[in-house]
Design a protein around this motif. Structure first.
Motif, PDB file in Angstrom:
ATOM      1  N   GLN A  41       0.830  -1.206   0.000  1.00  0.00           N
ATOM      2  CA  GLN A  41       0.000   0.000   0.000  1.00  0.00           C
ATOM      3  C   GLN A  41       0.863   1.254   0.000  1.00  0.00           C
ATOM      4  O   GLN A  41       0.563   2.226  -0.685  1.00  0.00           O
ATOM      5  N   ARG A  42       1.964   1.218   0.763  1.00  0.00           N
ATOM      6  CA  ARG A  42       2.872   2.364   0.791  1.00  0.00           C
ATOM      7  C   ARG A  42       3.480   2.595  -0.587  1.00  0.00           C
ATOM      8  O   ARG A  42       3.535   3.727  -1.074  1.00  0.00           O
ATOM      9  N   ASN A  45       0.958   4.174  -2.856  1.00  0.00           N
ATOM     10  CA  ASN A  45       0.798   5.592  -2.528  1.00  0.00           C
ATOM     11  C   ASN A  45       1.958   6.411  -3.078  1.00  0.00           C
ATOM     12  O   ASN A  45       1.747   7.502  -3.617  1.00  0.00           O
ATOM     13  N   ASN A  48       1.463   6.682  -6.827  1.00  0.00           N
ATOM     14  CA  ASN A  48       0.378   7.614  -7.154  1.00  0.00           C
ATOM     15  C   ASN A  48       0.809   9.062  -6.972  1.00  0.00           C
ATOM     16  O   ASN A  48       0.454   9.923  -7.781  1.00  0.00           O
ATOM     17  N   HIS A  49       1.586   9.338  -5.936  1.00  0.00           N
ATOM     18  CA  HIS A  49       2.078  10.698  -5.727  1.00  0.00           C
ATOM     19  C   HIS A  49       3.043  11.097  -6.852  1.00  0.00           C
ATOM     20  O   HIS A  49       2.974  12.215  -7.363  1.00  0.00           O
ATOM     21  N   ARG A  52       0.975  11.901  -9.876  1.00  0.00           N
ATOM     22  CA  ARG A  52       0.322  13.215  -9.776  1.00  0.00           C
ATOM     23  C   ARG A  52       1.320  14.348 -10.006  1.00  0.00           C
ATOM     24  O   ARG A  52       1.005  15.340 -10.667  1.00  0.00           O
TER      25      ARG A  52
END
Length: 101
Positions: A41-42, A45, A48-49, A52
């Motif tokens: 999950q980390r 994340n 995804n960052h 973005r």
């Protein structure tokens, strides 16, 4: 001669020890699965960052490109102008390629 009582006790102890080992192993597997899930999950994340951030960099680049198109001379940064010129060159090549359809 075989000591059946001792053999039965040894088998019983072996089964008990085996169950304890399986229980301990299951707990270890459960903890490790939780750790891997958390780490997964980390990593998602983080990805995804980064995605973005990349999107915002692209958006910024598009805005700078459009500013130069609308107001020639708006960019006075040499490396940026080199990229702008390359985009213009690639755009012209694309137009030529699209004509050949």
């Amino acid at each position: 001669m075989i000591d059946w009582k001792k053999m039965k006790a040894d088998i019983s102890k072996g089964i008990k020890d085996g169950f304890e080992n399986v229980k301990d192993g299951a707990e270890t597997v459960g903890k490790k699965a939780e750790e891997l899930t958390t780490e997964g999950q980390r990593k998602i994340n983080v990805f995804n960052h980064k995605k973005r951030i990349q999107e915002k960099i692209e958006e910024l680049g598009a805005e700078i490109y459009n500013a130069e198109k609308l107001t020639p001379g708006a960019i006075n940064h040499e490396p940026s102008m080199a990229i702008f010129a390359k985009i213009e060159s690639l755009s012209a090549e694309l137009k030529e390629l699209e004509k050949k359809k």
